[in-house]
Scaffold this active site. Sequence first.
Site, short mmCIF file in Angstrom:
data_model
loop_
_atom_site.label_atom_id
_atom_site.label_comp_id
_atom_site.label_asym_id
_atom_site.label_seq_id
_atom_site.Cartn_x
_atom_site.Cartn_y
_atom_site.Cartn_z
N CYS A 132 34.26 8.11 25.56
CA CYS A 132 35.19 8.53 24.91
C CYS A 132 35.21 9.95 24.57
O CYS A 132 35.05 10.90 25.50
CB CYS A 132 35.44 7.67 23.69
SG CYS A 132 37.33 7.72 23.11
N HIS A 224 37.07 1.60 25.68
CA HIS A 224 35.76 1.21 25.17
C HIS A 224 35.52 -0.32 25.53
O HIS A 224 35.81 -1.22 24.69
CB HIS A 224 36.09 1.26 23.53
CG HIS A 224 36.27 2.49 22.93
ND1 HIS A 224 35.08 3.14 22.65
CD2 HIS A 224 37.12 3.42 22.80
CE1 HIS A 224 35.32 4.57 22.20
NE2 HIS A 224 36.68 4.42 22.28
N GLU A 226 32.80 -1.93 24.95
CA GLU A 226 31.80 -2.46 24.22
C GLU A 226 32.76 -2.86 22.89
O GLU A 226 32.04 -3.86 22.26
CB GLU A 226 30.83 -1.32 23.55
CG GLU A 226 31.37 -0.50 22.65
CD GLU A 226 32.24 0.80 23.09
OE1 GLU A 226 32.66 1.68 22.52
OE2 GLU A 226 32.40 0.66 24.29
#
Length: 349
Positions: A132, A224, A226
């Site tokens: 990001c 993202h 994760e």
Amino acid sequence: MPLLLDTFASSGTAEMRASNCVTVALINNMPDAALDATERQFIDLLRASSSRVIVRLQLFSIPEVPRAEAMRQEMGERYRDISTLWDSHIDGLIVTGTEPRAKNLKDEPFWNTLSQIVDWAADQATSAIWSCLAAHAAVLHTDGIERQLAAEKVTGIFECETVALHPMTIDTAKGLRVPHSRHNGLPEQALTASGYCVLTRAGNVGVDMFARREKSFNLFLQGHPEYEARTLLREYRRDVIRYLKGELEDYPVLPQNYFDNVSTDIALGFRERALANRTPALVPGFPVEHLNEGLECPWRPCAVGIYEKWFEYLSGRKSDRRPLAGPLRRAWRDWPTDGIVAAAARTNR
């Protein structure tokens, strides 16, 4: 195989000296409120992805990231100062984003240190993953590519298409879904003009994953993978609270493709009450329990797949005898080096 958190007291264990052990440094730049959750998310994901290697994980912090003194003391028990990274021998590097405070990234207090990390990783890390805002900072520092402010926050779960045939996208399933949570994005044309290979694209919100390999293989994620199932909800609630306290001018947009119909109606009902009577007194009534119901994590297999391929790359580079296994996968030395993979998405279907 295990993931071993290399704290200051544990770096000499036999597992960490094993030949099939790769050392990964995680630079966690997230603000205090999200730091522990981000650490947990990456540890869980790396553990789930490391079936073929032992992962020795070291945690690092950048001192210029604003933090409360109590948090700095807590982090001191397991986080290394970034100054110790320069003489470290690592295989892989993961750099998280953070919540921006300045309009221009170069005005952030951590800019100089983060730029130094980008330069160090180019020569010293086998591979780096930039997440990001860290991805935005890396391409700005390296190639001068400016991020662009979106009309509204990009938040939700987005369908991605495979753009290029690359070892990181082999076996990527149709209907790839990835969480995004950002106010800015990188222009695809500028990336490709600078030699980056766009790997996946998320519909009308732009580039999802892109890469470039020179001396080091760099993977950039605007999304993202994760994230846990409830991460977007926590961020949405945080932004709603900020609006109710007068810290945000506009009521936050609802994460797209995230809540089911019932939860969406509940969230929109609270929005109507907040718009009619903007007051911090509404904070306790935010329907977090109702919105929690039914949340799932359909992107998890894709996230594990990304990091499995990354670990295979790190392992192959370290041993020079274990190429990526499976149809159409290549040994690390055959991965694209010019940043451009001339293959349309349809060739990977």
